[in-house]
Scaffold this motif. Sequence first.
Motif, PDB file in Angstrom:
ATOM      1  N   TRP B 104       0.860  -1.185   0.000  1.00 14.38           N
ATOM      2  CA  TRP B 104       0.000   0.000   0.000  1.00 14.38           C
ATOM      3  C   TRP B 104       0.896   1.234   0.000  1.00 14.38           C
ATOM      4  CZ3 TRP B 104      -4.393   0.486   4.192  1.00 14.38           C
ATOM      5  CH2 TRP B 104      -5.135   1.655   3.935  1.00 14.38           C
ATOM      6  N   ASP B 109      -2.327   4.394  -4.434  1.00 16.09           N
ATOM      7  CA  ASP B 109      -3.645   4.798  -3.996  1.00 16.09           C
ATOM      8  C   ASP B 109      -4.172   5.950  -4.863  1.00 16.09           C
ATOM      9  OD1 ASP B 109      -5.780   4.577  -2.346  1.00 16.09           O
ATOM     10  OD2 ASP B 109      -4.641   4.746  -0.494  1.00 16.09           O
ATOM     11  N   ASP B 115      -7.626   0.998  -4.583  1.00 14.87           N
ATOM     12  CA  ASP B 115      -7.959   1.082  -3.170  1.00 14.87           C
ATOM     13  C   ASP B 115      -7.393  -0.118  -2.436  1.00 14.87           C
ATOM     14  OD1 ASP B 115      -9.231   3.436  -3.282  1.00 14.87           O
ATOM     15  OD2 ASP B 115     -11.270   2.662  -3.026  1.00 14.87           O
ATOM     16  N   PHE B 116      -6.519   0.164  -1.486  1.00 13.27           N
ATOM     17  CA  PHE B 116      -6.038  -0.912  -0.612  1.00 13.27           C
ATOM     18  C   PHE B 116      -7.016  -0.962   0.542  1.00 13.27           C
ATOM     19  CE2 PHE B 116      -1.876  -2.160  -2.214  1.00 13.27           C
ATOM     20  CZ  PHE B 116      -1.706  -1.208  -3.205  1.00 13.27           C
ATOM     21  N   VAL B 119      -4.614  -4.367   5.489  1.00  9.88           N
ATOM     22  CA  VAL B 119      -3.221  -4.828   5.462  1.00  9.88           C
ATOM     23  C   VAL B 119      -3.215  -6.230   6.032  1.00  9.88           C
ATOM     24  CG1 VAL B 119      -0.897  -4.457   6.328  1.00  9.88           C
ATOM     25  CG2 VAL B 119      -2.323  -2.503   5.746  1.00  9.88           C
ATOM     26  N   VAL B 227      -6.196  -5.483  -2.857  1.00 10.99           N
ATOM     27  CA  VAL B 227      -6.463  -4.250  -3.603  1.00 10.99           C
ATOM     28  C   VAL B 227      -7.689  -4.408  -4.494  1.00 10.99           C
ATOM     29  CG1 VAL B 227      -5.295  -2.432  -4.859  1.00 10.99           C
ATOM     30  CG2 VAL B 227      -3.966  -4.334  -3.970  1.00 10.99           C
TER      31      VAL B 227
END
Lengths: 425, 338
Positions: B104, B109, B115-116, B119, B227
Amino acid sequence: MAYVADAPKASFRPSMLIYDTRYRSITIQVIVLLLAVLFVGWLADNTIQNLAAKDKDINFSFLWNRAGYDLDQQLIPYTNDSTHGRAAMVGLLNTLAVAFLGCIFSTILGVFIGVLRLSKNWLVSRLMTVYIEMFRNVPLLLWIIMVFVIFSEIAPAPKDFKVTDEMIAAGELPKASMMFMDSVAVTNRGTNIPMPLVEHPLGYVNLGFATANLTVVALFALIGASIYANRRVARHARAVQEATGDRPTIWWKSLLILFAPSIFFLWALGFHLEYPELKGFNFKGGLNVAHSFTALLLALVLYYGAVIAETVRSGIIAISNGQSEAAFALGLRPGRTMRLVILPQALRVIIPPLISQFLSLTKDTSLGIGVSYLDLRGTLGGITLNQTGRELECMLLMMLIYLLISLLISFVMNIYNHSVKLKER
Amino acid sequence: MTKSVFLGTLAASALVAGFASAGTLDDVKARGELICGSNTGLTGFGAPDANGEWQGFDVALCRAVAAAVLGDATKVKFVPTTGETRFTALASGEVDLLVRNSTWTFSRDNDLKLDFVAVNYYDGQGFMVKKDLGVTSAKELDGATVCIQTGTTTELNLADFFKFNNITYTPVTVADDAEAQRQYLAGACDAFTTDASGLAASRATMPDPANHIILPEIISKEPLGPVVRHGDNNWGDIVRWTYYALLIAEEKGITQANVDEIAASSTDPEVRRLLGVEGETGAMMGVDNAWAHNAIKAVGNYGEIFAANIGESTPIGLARGLNELWSKGGLQYAPPVR
Ligand SMILES: N[C@@H](CCC(=O)N[C@@H](CS)C(=O)NCC(=O)O)C(=O)O
């Protein structure tokens, strides 16, 4: 003639656009043009809308942003602080380097093999046939990877070149040693060769994305001028020969004109070679030619050499036998017959297909992807594309650049073709 | 001419207007299959096993999403992507979701418009060298040749690290992990650098893992996660919460084995909401109410997935470290289901 009434006044009716052969073809062309424009418009609009839906636009400003990545093979200065545009330029020059050398070497090899294939010597001609069939019929990418793997698996590691004090004491030799009086080292990472350098370089000119090395530019200009001067001398000699029947000896003049200026120029600037030397993990100094470059170039040359050989062979066969018989009757030996009589005529047949082979070779340099050669596709179309996410822009730029290169090659080769083709008087 | 271009564009816009694409969730449901971007093969994270079944830490998350959305963890098609092709594959819609050791970052982004959503592994970049090279710190690598995957953050970190420490290196760019391994083992590079987890995974598949060491320096932060495309918030939420469901499951002691039993008997209101016994969490996202239940039942909780694929009992042998639950001193923390 009064019986024939005046031609009827061309009264135009719309239906004539379809039924009248005079207009029909124009109508069709207009419709096709409209459709084509519509289609292109639709494609462009669709692209823009879809990009907008993904919150993206078409923007080339990334070319001026910092690239941030390193490249291992560069003909112009480049660091990770340089721009993406410059990275693309490094890639482009790498592409051009392979394409240029590839075209030259494959032509030399191709002519050689093509002539030998027609040799009366059974063994030689068969060997050449085997070579041609072998290279033409296996995909080029496989040859590239194969050459690369051979280099990187068989060549010794840099540390094998190391000589330690204990080894000297024990009288042992290192596992590998350099070639050509310690000037060239082939490791599993690359080929290290001496680097030509001058002590007093003329400097550099920054041209935005590229840098021109004035020393190199001046040297090329000098060589060009020498060649031109030599031609004038040769032309003068021919004129004298035609006027008097005696050809003046000019070989020493030619040699002097061709080489003396360049040699003097290099000497004046303090030309010397920097030799590679093993330091730490790798060879330092000198020029490190990555195996990806060597493998790509070698495979391209071997493959296109075979393709060009076939073109040359067909060109030679197209020249009627009478020509060589006539040459023999005049007492020319076979070698000179080929060089002076057959090849110049065969060129007319050979050049047009050769142009398209040069074009394919240039485009095929992008197969360097198989061995991670950082050409235009590797930098602009690879790392930059990926790090910036500007797929469309990078692809468009790349297509445009390859198109320009191809058009340029066709242009130059067409001029050459024009100069060798049959002059009709 | 300009006029006809204008007309063409007009007509074209009319054509396109009808194409407005449905959300990813609808696409996946209509297709009956989730298409997940994975590795070309990194044992432990994402690689097909001997039977051709994809296995791994990242793969498990894809399966969990398939279970949550379609109720069946086997309805996933895995598309192998390289570091270079992965984001294009996602942006172009070739895959619905990308779970492939992807870091990320700000530019991914904002610039790549991705869009991440979570985590799933907190990582950092490391270096691996052969033991007999005699190097003990990455700072001793001056002049070394380093193998590096193109299209990765690691490529950029590497340039920064060497510049910052005023040392030089020669990069050898490779397309994927397999090629990096081949070049590194053949000695074409002195060091191989990528995410430390990737190094451990790569080392586990080498013929002589004991002869390679991972240097102590960790030169970057690499938060790896799933993602999705920018702009499809509903789909992003589904992936995010499927992941959180696996985390909450570990926190609450829900495992693959006991999830049915807990769903039937638990009195913990959050567990009941999570497993769909109470409330409408599924309906709010447009999936079945048993989404979390299905996901946990299919792949187990986060701890189970970690232990089975990359944990200390596997050849890869990664410790939980930063990826321990927040309640045990790690960083893995899920917001409440409420
Ligand atoms: N986290 C970095 C690197 C990702 C990456 O490429 N990782 C490697 C090793 S951890 C990998 O997944 N290789 C497997 C493959 O090439 O399929 C990024 O997102 O850029």
